[in-house]
Design an enzyme around this catalytic site. Sequence first.
Site, PDB file in Angstrom:
ATOM      1  N   ASP A 184      -6.871   1.192   8.451  1.00  0.00           N
ATOM      2  CA  ASP A 184      -5.584   1.777   8.833  1.00  0.00           C
ATOM      3  C   ASP A 184      -5.789   3.229   9.234  1.00  0.00           C
ATOM      4  O   ASP A 184      -6.915   3.757   9.176  1.00  0.00           O
ATOM      5  CB  ASP A 184      -4.543   1.632   7.712  1.00  0.00           C
ATOM      6  CG  ASP A 184      -4.977   2.275   6.408  1.00  0.00           C
ATOM      7  OD1 ASP A 184      -5.743   3.258   6.439  1.00  0.00           O
ATOM      8  OD2 ASP A 184      -4.554   1.795   5.338  1.00  0.00           O
ATOM      9  N   ASP A 190       0.843  -1.191   0.000  1.00  0.00           N
ATOM     10  CA  ASP A 190       0.000   0.000   0.000  1.00  0.00           C
ATOM     11  C   ASP A 190       0.879   1.242   0.000  1.00  0.00           C
ATOM     12  O   ASP A 190       2.009   1.210   0.523  1.00  0.00           O
ATOM     13  CB  ASP A 190      -0.915   0.011   1.223  1.00  0.00           C
ATOM     14  CG  ASP A 190      -1.993  -1.061   1.153  1.00  0.00           C
ATOM     15  OD1 ASP A 190      -2.270  -1.541   0.036  1.00  0.00           O
ATOM     16  OD2 ASP A 190      -2.550  -1.416   2.214  1.00  0.00           O
ATOM     17  N   ARG A 225      -3.698  -5.198   7.779  1.00  0.00           N
ATOM     18  CA  ARG A 225      -4.726  -4.255   8.247  1.00  0.00           C
ATOM     19  C   ARG A 225      -5.882  -5.013   8.899  1.00  0.00           C
ATOM     20  O   ARG A 225      -6.386  -4.624   9.955  1.00  0.00           O
ATOM     21  CB  ARG A 225      -5.279  -3.452   7.059  1.00  0.00           C
ATOM     22  CG  ARG A 225      -4.372  -2.353   6.546  1.00  0.00           C
ATOM     23  CD  ARG A 225      -5.050  -1.622   5.407  1.00  0.00           C
ATOM     24  NE  ARG A 225      -5.076  -2.392   4.169  1.00  0.00           N
ATOM     25  CZ  ARG A 225      -5.965  -2.217   3.203  1.00  0.00           C
ATOM     26  NH1 ARG A 225      -6.946  -1.348   3.345  1.00  0.00           N
ATOM     27  NH2 ARG A 225      -5.895  -2.927   2.086  1.00  0.00           N
ATOM     28  N   TYR A 243       6.472  -8.611   8.760  1.00  0.00           N
ATOM     29  CA  TYR A 243       6.147  -7.188   8.912  1.00  0.00           C
ATOM     30  C   TYR A 243       6.345  -6.753  10.360  1.00  0.00           C
ATOM     31  O   TYR A 243       6.213  -7.559  11.289  1.00  0.00           O
ATOM     32  CB  TYR A 243       4.682  -6.915   8.560  1.00  0.00           C
ATOM     33  CG  TYR A 243       4.286  -7.195   7.135  1.00  0.00           C
ATOM     34  CD1 TYR A 243       4.303  -6.192   6.163  1.00  0.00           C
ATOM     35  CD2 TYR A 243       3.848  -8.464   6.761  1.00  0.00           C
ATOM     36  CE1 TYR A 243       3.905  -6.452   4.859  1.00  0.00           C
ATOM     37  CE2 TYR A 243       3.459  -8.736   5.453  1.00  0.00           C
ATOM     38  CZ  TYR A 243       3.490  -7.719   4.510  1.00  0.00           C
ATOM     39  OH  TYR A 243       3.110  -7.981   3.217  1.00  0.00           O
TER      40      TYR A 243
END
Length: 304
Positions: free
Chosen positions: A81, A39, A182, A67
């Site tokens: 988010d 993103d 997310r 992540y």
Amino acid sequence: MKHGFVIVNKSAGLTSHDCVGKLRRIFHQKRIGHSGTLDPNVTGVLPLALGQATKLIELLVDSGKIYEGDICLGYSTTTEDVWGEIVERCPLVLGQIKDEKIDQALKSLTGEIEQIPPMYSAVKVKGKRLYEYARAGEEVERPRRHVVIEDFLRLSKSSYDAEKKCLTFSFRVSCSKGTYVRTLATQVGELLGLPAHLSRLCRLKSGGFSLEESHSIASIEENPEAYFIPLQVYIEKNFKSLDIPFEFQKLACNGAPLPNFAHISDSFPRAVYVEGKLIGLYTLSSEEEKTLRPFKMFDWRQMV
């Protein structure tokens, strides 16, 4: 034409396609693709493949990802988010949620879990991206998917924001392809009975490449050759090689199966060479047949 990889450390504000466009200008070639979309506001590892290395994007995408980021408890957003519009608030008081309770929620989300992709995502439903429906104010049924979460750990003590009345903590997650981090943030909130969202995310590993191996677009532009990984180097590092007799050259160059390899029984795919030329990656068709079948073929004439 270049054939290999460049590992970008994507900065916030750039799309994955923006990075492809910038490398096309830097290396003066069109055939460049990325492995695993990030993103725009997510940072971190974005492997880009050049030339014939684009044939390996599928392998890179299939690999697991790691992540690090922050999850905020106390309000949720349209995009799951921090960059979306707030849709629900549940003001917290200091000490309301203990770290031990958060740890239990993270642990319960390990293993194979089910996710519903967020409305603001690129998943296609009836020929349209979900974000197109979302922007038009339409709600559609979203396909459920199963993903695997290998590890999901809290990295920091929770910090309380007295002004926003919310709680934030850092985490690290190792997960399979297709995982929406997310959505993981909102799932943590659901287990705790609270609205939640993802407030920061950085990809540390993708396609076998780490953040330490990635570089900014600015650095790559300044010295492209210094950050280019030739396809041959990547293949030698990641696959066992198999030199086949010259008599198989015509079969191999035509992408045909190679018979009578009963002595080969492990480590597939194998990188197949004829007289030192990389022909492609081959897999074993079956233990009974002992025939090697092409998996990814390269045109060695372009790489001379």
